[in-house]
Enzyme design. Structure first.
Site, PDB file in Angstrom:
ATOM      1  N   ASN A 114       0.736  -1.205  -0.091  1.00 21.71           N
ATOM      2  CA  ASN A 114      -0.055  -0.041   0.039  1.00 21.71           C
ATOM      3  C   ASN A 114       0.936   1.150  -0.150  1.00 21.71           C
ATOM      4  O   ASN A 114       2.073   1.305   0.510  1.00 21.71           O
ATOM      5  CB  ASN A 114      -1.069   0.084   1.209  1.00 21.71           C
ATOM      6  CG  ASN A 114      -0.387   0.654   2.253  1.00 21.71           C
ATOM      7  OD1 ASN A 114      -0.596   1.951   2.652  1.00 21.71           O
ATOM      8  ND2 ASN A 114       0.291  -0.166   3.228  1.00 21.71           N
ATOM      9  N   PHE A 118      -1.660   8.516   4.370  1.00 17.02           N
ATOM     10  CA  PHE A 118      -2.829   8.734   5.259  1.00 17.02           C
ATOM     11  C   PHE A 118      -4.018   9.690   4.649  1.00 17.02           C
ATOM     12  O   PHE A 118      -4.281  10.733   4.818  1.00 17.02           O
ATOM     13  CB  PHE A 118      -2.196   9.587   6.226  1.00 17.02           C
ATOM     14  CG  PHE A 118      -0.998   9.190   6.941  1.00 17.02           C
ATOM     15  CD1 PHE A 118      -0.729   7.840   7.301  1.00 17.02           C
ATOM     16  CD2 PHE A 118       0.089  10.077   7.554  1.00 17.02           C
ATOM     17  CE1 PHE A 118       0.233   7.239   7.944  1.00 17.02           C
ATOM     18  CE2 PHE A 118       1.242   9.507   8.320  1.00 17.02           C
ATOM     19  CZ  PHE A 118       1.303   8.071   8.638  1.00 17.02           C
ATOM     20  N   SER A 179       5.717   5.267   8.719  1.00 10.45           N
ATOM     21  CA  SER A 179       4.911   4.998   7.210  1.00 10.45           C
ATOM     22  C   SER A 179       5.910   5.427   6.227  1.00 10.45           C
ATOM     23  O   SER A 179       6.311   6.582   6.355  1.00 10.45           O
ATOM     24  CB  SER A 179       3.551   5.514   7.545  1.00 10.45           C
ATOM     25  OG  SER A 179       3.130   5.630   6.019  1.00 10.45           O
ATOM     26  N   ASN A 181       4.995   6.045   3.438  1.00 10.17           N
ATOM     27  CA  ASN A 181       4.174   6.656   2.472  1.00 10.17           C
ATOM     28  C   ASN A 181       3.985   8.021   2.352  1.00 10.17           C
ATOM     29  O   ASN A 181       3.102   8.741   1.641  1.00 10.17           O
ATOM     30  CB  ASN A 181       2.991   5.881   1.951  1.00 10.17           C
ATOM     31  CG  ASN A 181       3.000   4.510   1.665  1.00 10.17           C
ATOM     32  OD1 ASN A 181       3.984   4.190   0.933  1.00 10.17           O
ATOM     33  ND2 ASN A 181       2.308   3.560   2.578  1.00 10.17           N
ATOM     34  N   THR A 182       4.492   8.766   3.424  1.00 13.00           N
ATOM     35  CA  THR A 182       4.545  10.161   3.636  1.00 13.00           C
ATOM     36  C   THR A 182       5.986  10.538   3.701  1.00 13.00           C
ATOM     37  O   THR A 182       6.852  10.217   4.359  1.00 13.00           O
ATOM     38  CB  THR A 182       3.951  10.638   5.049  1.00 13.00           C
ATOM     39  OG1 THR A 182       2.691  10.245   5.100  1.00 13.00           O
ATOM     40  CG2 THR A 182       4.012  11.953   5.435  1.00 13.00           C
ATOM     41  N   LYS A 220       5.490   3.872  17.173  1.00  8.64           N
ATOM     42  CA  LYS A 220       5.548   2.794  16.144  1.00  8.64           C
ATOM     43  C   LYS A 220       6.711   2.891  15.082  1.00  8.64           C
ATOM     44  O   LYS A 220       6.916   3.870  14.555  1.00  8.64           O
ATOM     45  CB  LYS A 220       4.252   2.793  15.171  1.00  8.64           C
ATOM     46  CG  LYS A 220       4.005   1.680  14.165  1.00  8.64           C
ATOM     47  CD  LYS A 220       2.757   1.420  13.967  1.00  8.64           C
ATOM     48  CE  LYS A 220       2.568   0.291  12.866  1.00  8.64           C
ATOM     49  NZ  LYS A 220       1.242   0.158  12.446  1.00  8.64           N
ATOM     50  N   ASN A 249       5.882  -1.055  11.554  1.00  7.06           N
ATOM     51  CA  ASN A 249       5.205  -0.759  10.225  1.00  7.06           C
ATOM     52  C   ASN A 249       5.432  -1.741   8.964  1.00  7.06           C
ATOM     53  O   ASN A 249       6.064  -2.762   8.867  1.00  7.06           O
ATOM     54  CB  ASN A 249       5.504   0.485   9.919  1.00  7.06           C
ATOM     55  CG  ASN A 249       4.212   1.562   9.619  1.00  7.06           C
ATOM     56  OD1 ASN A 249       3.451   1.006   8.552  1.00  7.06           O
ATOM     57  ND2 ASN A 249       3.654   2.500  10.115  1.00  7.06           N
TER      58      ASN A 249
HETATM   59  C1  LIG Z   1      -3.778  -0.962   3.754  1.00  6.38           C
HETATM   60  C2  LIG Z   1      -2.836  -0.747   4.809  1.00  6.38           C
HETATM   61  C3  LIG Z   1      -2.835   0.454   5.560  1.00  6.38           C
HETATM   62  C4  LIG Z   1      -1.971   0.837   6.674  1.00  6.38           C
HETATM   63  N1  LIG Z   1      -2.396   2.179   7.248  1.00  6.38           N
HETATM   64  C5  LIG Z   1      -1.499   2.462   8.130  1.00  6.38           C
HETATM   65  C6  LIG Z   1      -1.486   3.590   9.088  1.00  6.38           C
HETATM   66  O1  LIG Z   1      -2.480   4.485   8.668  1.00  6.38           O
HETATM   67  N2  LIG Z   1      -1.052   3.600   9.897  1.00  6.38           N
HETATM   68  C7  LIG Z   1      -0.091   2.738  10.528  1.00  6.38           C
HETATM   69  O2  LIG Z   1       0.365   2.894  11.734  1.00  6.38           O
HETATM   70  N3  LIG Z   1       0.180   1.712   9.970  1.00  6.38           N
HETATM   71  C8  LIG Z   1      -0.732   1.318   8.733  1.00  6.38           C
HETATM   72  N4  LIG Z   1      -0.409   0.038   8.165  1.00  6.38           N
HETATM   73  C9  LIG Z   1       0.298  -0.848   8.709  1.00  6.38           C
HETATM   74  C10 LIG Z   1      -0.286  -1.911   9.565  1.00  6.38           C
HETATM   75  O3  LIG Z   1      -0.816  -1.218  10.712  1.00  6.38           O
HETATM   76  C11 LIG Z   1       0.918  -3.005  10.018  1.00  6.38           C
HETATM   77  O4  LIG Z   1       1.811  -2.358  10.719  1.00  6.38           O
HETATM   78  C12 LIG Z   1       1.418  -3.706   8.825  1.00  6.38           C
HETATM   79  O5  LIG Z   1       0.514  -3.906   7.885  1.00  6.38           O
HETATM   80  C13 LIG Z   1       2.168  -4.820   9.240  1.00  6.38           C
HETATM   81  O6  LIG Z   1       1.213  -5.860   9.553  1.00  6.38           O
HETATM   82  P1  LIG Z   1       0.580  -7.104   8.989  1.00  6.38           P
HETATM   83  O7  LIG Z   1       1.374  -7.796   8.011  1.00  6.38           O
HETATM   84  O8  LIG Z   1      -0.385  -7.910   9.749  1.00  6.38           O
HETATM   85  O9  LIG Z   1      -0.516  -6.216   7.962  1.00  6.38           O
HETATM   86  C14 LIG Z   1      -1.218  -0.092   7.116  1.00  6.38           C
HETATM   87  C15 LIG Z   1      -1.094  -1.363   6.433  1.00  6.38           C
HETATM   88  C16 LIG Z   1      -1.873  -1.620   5.300  1.00  6.38           C
HETATM   89  C17 LIG Z   1      -1.880  -2.899   4.494  1.00  6.38           C
END
Ligand SMILES: Cc1cc2nc3c(=O)[nH]c(=O)nc-3n(C[C@H](O)[C@H](O)[C@H](O)COP(=O)(O)O)c2cc1C
Length: 348
Positions: A114, A118, A179, A181-182, A220, A249
């Site tokens: 992704n 935000f 993140s 992405n910012t 985080k 993350n």
């Molecule tokens: C579509 C998507 C959006 C995410 N948005 C955020 C976010 O806004 N803030 C954040 O701290 N982590 C965000 N994450 C990261 C997740 O909270 C998590 O740390 C990461 O996906 C690893 O866990 P997983 O493998 O179980 O998904 C996002 C992950 C995905 C897949």
């Protein structure tokens, strides 16, 4: 209908569209009491309480940030068996996020990429959503981020304003500096920048705790920090008496994380943060390092690629007190939470 059939149908459509649809349905379900009660009974698992940060988490499995960014569905999500739900990332002002498409599935690897950036309706909107009757039996975290247009030197102002708004509404707050992405956000993990930021936030934590209640502040981190960078970040977290760390993350790494037959899939080359199964070894290693270096001084929430019950246990065995899932939920469905909890209780 089994989840594998539902997934087959969902996966025929655009990932972000399907995410919004499922989120709306879950949110709706949470607002209709008989449906909420049925969901609660389906996904019920006996409590496995964890005391942490002065809070009682009914069980160790939580929903990671990013699933319910605007806090529109948390009451429904609370019926699915999670011990805690982290809404957000919430930014102070509304912003559109990156251009679409920005969410990609890699089903052969149970992964997602992704680059959302935000997108969200901003802090006032999310606060309004959270200012509603609260079902009991789960812990609510709010994950905070800076707006894209806020330069790093002024990031503290965004986080401070967000703390004001969400301290009365949240059980804990998570500071997102990881993140990918910012642009520039992850530079806030560097020693000096992190210290300048957190030293201001902990003063605010103290001020707000006398006005409302003590609200733990977590940070985080990214799985892409080098060992010296991680050491620096942990030093700063400990020096500022941060309550805990969420590791990790998503990753910007790709090399060596996919089997050869998947590595050449063009989707793997999409830019953004990778989550799901390929992330697990990186997150697990990060949790191990944090526990080794900071012992019990810095409680860890382990997140990243947990895709089966054994991995959930490995994360806890590595020293994480709690775990979170996101991508696993996309591939396994909501019963994954109960499955993990049942497996953990069997292994005790
Ligand atoms: C579509 C998507 C959006 C995410 N948005 C955020 C976010 O806004 N803030 C954040 O701290 N982590 C965000 N994450 C990261 C997740 O909270 C998590 O740390 C990461 O996906 C690893 O866990 P997983 O493998 O179980 O998904 C996002 C992950 C995905 C897949």
């Amino acid at each position: 209908m089994t989840y594998s059939l539902i997934r087959k149908i969902l996966f025929k459509f655009d990932p972000e569209g399907m995410h919004h649809l499922t989120l709306q349905l879950i949110g709706l379900a949470g607002n209709i009491p008989p449906i909420a009660t049925i969901l609660r009974s389906i996904y019920y698992a006996p409590p496995q309480p964890v005391q942490l940060f002065g809070l009682t988490f009914p069980n160790p499995v939580g929903l990671a940030a990013g699933y319910d960014k605007d806090a529109t569905a948390w009451r429904g999500l609370a019926c699915l068996g999670f011990g805690h739900i982290e809404v957000g990332t919430v930014t102070l002002l509304p912003q559109p996020g990156n251009p679409k498409p920005r969410l990609f599935r890699i089903p052969q690897a149970q992964a997602v990429i992704n680059r959302m950036g935000f997108p969200g309706q901003g802090a006032q909107f999310a606060a309004h959503q959270l200012n509603r009757p609260r079902p009991s039996g789960f812990v609510l975290g709010v994950n905070l981020g800076k707006n894209k247009n806020t330069p790093n030197e002024e990031a503290a102002r965004d986080y401070l304003a967000l703390m004001e708004i969400f301290t009365p509404l949240a059980d804990y707050l998570a500071i997102n500096v990881s993140s990918p992405n910012t642009i520039g956000l992850r530079q806030l993990q560097a020693r000096q920048a992190l210290d300048e930021l957190l030293s201001q936030l902990v003063v605010k934590r103290a001020m707000l705790s006398s006005k409302y209640k003590y609200t733990p502040l977590l940070v985080k981190l990214a799985p892409d920090l080098t060992d010296p960078e991680l050491d620096d970040a942990l030093d700063v977290l400990l020096a500022n008496q941060i309550d805990g760390v969420i590791a990790t993350n998503t990753t910007i790494q790709r090399d060596g994380l996919f089997p050869v037959e998947v590595a050449n899939d063009p989707t793997v080359k999409e830019s953004g943060g990778l989550s799901g199964a390929p992330l697990f070894p990186l997150s697990l290693r990060m949790v191990q390092k944090i526990v080794q270096r900071s012992g019990s001084q810095l409680p860890v929430i382990g997140v990243g690629g947990i895709s089966n019950c054994d991995q959930a246990k490995q994360m806890l065995d590595a020293g994480a007190q709690l775990i979170q899932i996101y991508t696993g939920l996309i591939y396994k469905g909501p019963s994954f939470v109960k499955e993990i909890l049942q497996s953990l209780s069997r292994s005790h």
